[in-house]
Design an enzyme around this catalytic site. Structure first.
Site, PDB file in Angstrom:
ATOM      1  N   ARG A  29       0.832  -1.222   0.000  1.00  0.00           N
ATOM      2  CA  ARG A  29       0.000   0.000   0.000  1.00  0.00           C
ATOM      3  C   ARG A  29       0.854   1.255   0.000  1.00  0.00           C
ATOM      4  O   ARG A  29       0.453   2.291   0.558  1.00  0.00           O
ATOM      5  CB  ARG A  29      -0.963   0.029   1.192  1.00  0.00           C
ATOM      6  CG  ARG A  29      -2.039  -1.054   1.147  1.00  0.00           C
ATOM      7  CD  ARG A  29      -3.189  -0.713   2.115  1.00  0.00           C
ATOM      8  NE  ARG A  29      -4.013  -1.890   2.345  1.00  0.00           N
ATOM      9  CZ  ARG A  29      -4.350  -2.352   3.550  1.00  0.00           C
ATOM     10  NH1 ARG A  29      -3.914  -1.750   4.637  1.00  0.00           N
ATOM     11  NH2 ARG A  29      -5.129  -3.407   3.673  1.00  0.00           N
ATOM     12  N   ARG A  33      -3.434   6.275   1.030  1.00  0.00           N
ATOM     13  CA  ARG A  33      -4.044   7.391   1.770  1.00  0.00           C
ATOM     14  C   ARG A  33      -3.108   8.110   2.744  1.00  0.00           C
ATOM     15  O   ARG A  33      -3.404   9.222   3.179  1.00  0.00           O
ATOM     16  CB  ARG A  33      -5.268   6.891   2.540  1.00  0.00           C
ATOM     17  CG  ARG A  33      -6.462   6.600   1.666  1.00  0.00           C
ATOM     18  CD  ARG A  33      -7.622   6.067   2.500  1.00  0.00           C
ATOM     19  NE  ARG A  33      -7.332   4.744   3.036  1.00  0.00           N
ATOM     20  CZ  ARG A  33      -8.042   4.168   3.999  1.00  0.00           C
ATOM     21  NH1 ARG A  33      -9.049   4.826   4.566  1.00  0.00           N
ATOM     22  NH2 ARG A  33      -7.747   2.950   4.426  1.00  0.00           N
ATOM     23  N   ARG A  42      -7.515  11.966  -4.510  1.00  0.00           N
ATOM     24  CA  ARG A  42      -8.702  11.196  -4.127  1.00  0.00           C
ATOM     25  C   ARG A  42      -9.879  12.122  -3.824  1.00  0.00           C
ATOM     26  O   ARG A  42     -11.048  11.725  -3.986  1.00  0.00           O
ATOM     27  CB  ARG A  42      -8.351  10.333  -2.901  1.00  0.00           C
ATOM     28  CG  ARG A  42      -9.454   9.459  -2.368  1.00  0.00           C
ATOM     29  CD  ARG A  42      -9.793   8.293  -3.283  1.00  0.00           C
ATOM     30  NE  ARG A  42     -10.802   7.461  -2.645  1.00  0.00           N
ATOM     31  CZ  ARG A  42     -12.099   7.717  -2.636  1.00  0.00           C
ATOM     32  NH1 ARG A  42     -12.554   8.792  -3.243  1.00  0.00           N
ATOM     33  NH2 ARG A  42     -12.954   6.902  -2.043  1.00  0.00           N
ATOM     34  N   ASP A  78      -6.900  -2.572  -7.140  1.00  0.00           N
ATOM     35  CA  ASP A  78      -7.542  -3.177  -5.972  1.00  0.00           C
ATOM     36  C   ASP A  78      -7.814  -4.638  -6.267  1.00  0.00           C
ATOM     37  O   ASP A  78      -8.096  -5.003  -7.421  1.00  0.00           O
ATOM     38  CB  ASP A  78      -8.857  -2.456  -5.657  1.00  0.00           C
ATOM     39  CG  ASP A  78      -9.406  -2.840  -4.292  1.00  0.00           C
ATOM     40  OD1 ASP A  78     -10.196  -3.809  -4.230  1.00  0.00           O
ATOM     41  OD2 ASP A  78      -9.025  -2.220  -3.286  1.00  0.00           O
ATOM     42  N   TYR A 156     -14.865 -11.797   0.465  1.00  0.00           N
ATOM     43  CA  TYR A 156     -15.547 -10.538   0.171  1.00  0.00           C
ATOM     44  C   TYR A 156     -16.866 -10.786  -0.554  1.00  0.00           C
ATOM     45  O   TYR A 156     -17.877 -10.124  -0.281  1.00  0.00           O
ATOM     46  CB  TYR A 156     -14.653  -9.633  -0.681  1.00  0.00           C
ATOM     47  CG  TYR A 156     -13.627  -8.868   0.119  1.00  0.00           C
ATOM     48  CD1 TYR A 156     -13.989  -7.708   0.814  1.00  0.00           C
ATOM     49  CD2 TYR A 156     -12.301  -9.281   0.185  1.00  0.00           C
ATOM     50  CE1 TYR A 156     -13.051  -6.996   1.545  1.00  0.00           C
ATOM     51  CE2 TYR A 156     -11.356  -8.572   0.921  1.00  0.00           C
ATOM     52  CZ  TYR A 156     -11.745  -7.433   1.600  1.00  0.00           C
ATOM     53  OH  TYR A 156     -10.833  -6.725   2.343  1.00  0.00           O
TER      54      TYR A 156
END
Length: 349
Positions: A29, A33, A42, A78, A156
């Site tokens: 990652r 963020r 974003r 992703d 998921y």
């Protein structure tokens, strides 16, 4: 595709077990963020819009490379793009994460999936982003492609998002074992094609994320995870033949499966922060590269402490057949300067 010549192959050499001048380092990652430049972008674009727009995905992929002295880049995407390609809606909700509003509930729901998809058509935006990024990197560092593993994606698809227990997904393993295997095989077949096309597009290394290994035990792993992880690696390498690239498997929480993982054909095994590197090396032997495994939360500590923790970690792994990384992805509220302290500390070892 006439890509620029690679100037830094340190991570590829480590993955193959060759000598390196210093320990290579990248971070899961690393494009994300915690970086203010990512948050700015974003604020203007939806998460999956960035994933689906090659120019934007490339820009985000390059952000940590422009900021840090890293030894690899990893394409911004992703793991759930495969789930989207199968026809399921995936939303990225603020402060929640990925949500699938209409998850699989019963085996009959498998009929809803688009099982015979054209990977090039459905996921072409990922391959375009990889090719564009390879050119924009100008050979500075290698580019890593990735996928979620079948069991992790299955979680998921059934849970509808994250879960502390994965009890709905695990219910399938006990109640519908054959239908579970059918779903896992559907995912495996798509993943194989997806990874091959990533390499064809320019990816120089691949990582398979089995992020939900921690919810299994040895028996469940041997039935519902291991065989599919093994098949993915074998099939991808067989298909690519002379064009094959190093492959990494990262089974978070899968300390019980390290021995099994070492019998598969992966070049690198990623370790989470709960595993002692010395023990892991004793289990897998000397003919496989290890990656990891600093606790992501350690980056909340002061830089001098981070430096000491890195020094301790690298001394356990040693320089041979080792790639430095965190034991999981970097958290969004980490100070970017603390990651810099980690990276610099690795390079000083």
């Amino acid at each position: 595709m006439n890509f620029p010549a690679l100037k830094n192959d340190r991570i590829l050499r480590a993955a193959r077990g060759e000598e390196v001048d210093r320990i290579p380092v990248w971070v899961m990652r690393q494009a994300g963020r915690y970086l203010p430049e990512f948050r700015e972008l974003r604020s203007r674009y939806d998460f999956f819009t960035i994933c689906r727009t090659p120019e934007l995905a490339c820009e985000v992929t390059l952000q940590p490379i422009q900021r840090y002295d890293l030894d690899a880049s990893i394409i911004f995407s992703d793991i759930l793009v495969i789930v989207q390609a199968l026809g399921m809606i995936v939303e990225m909700q603020p402060s929640v994460g990925p949500v699938i509003p209409d998850p699989l509930k019963e085996p009959i729901d498998l009929d809803r999936l688009h099982q015979s998809i054209d990977v090039k058509q459905e996921l072409g935006y990922v391959f375009e982003a990889i090719t564009l990024t390879r050119h924009r990197l100008n050979g500075q560092v290698p580019l890593i492609g990735f996928t979620g593993a079948p069991w992790t994606l299955m979680c998921y698809m059934i849970e509808g998002g994250g879960s502390k227990t994965m009890s709905k997904a695990k219910k399938w393993l006990y109640k519908y074992p054959e239908e579970s295997k059918k779903l896992l095989q559907i995912l495996t077949d798509i993943i194989v094609k997806y990874l091959i096309e990533q390499v064809n597009a320019g990816a120089q290394m691949l990582q398979v994320f089995e992020s939900n290994a921690e919810y299994l035990n040895s028996e469940l792993f041997d039935r519902f995870s291991g065989p599919y992880l093994s098949a993915i690696c074998t099939r991808v390498k067989n298909e690519l033949k002379g064009n094959s690239v190093p492959m990494v498997v990262f089974a978070k929480g899968g300390h019980y499966a390290i021995k099994q993982l070492s019998t598969f054909d992966y070049d690198v095994i990623g370790l989470d922060w709960t595993i002692d590197p010395v023990e892991a090396r004793e289990i897998v032997g000397n003919n496989i590269t290890l990656q990891g495994n600093l606790d992501p939360c350690s980056l909340y500590g002061p830089p001098e402490q981070i430096k000491e923790m890195v020094k301790n970690m690298t001394s356990k792994f040693t320089k041979h057949r080792y790639i430095a990384n965190l034991g999981h992805g970097i958290y969004p509220d980490v100070d970017p300067e603390h990651l810099k302290a980690m990276i610099n500390a690795v390079h000083e070892c």
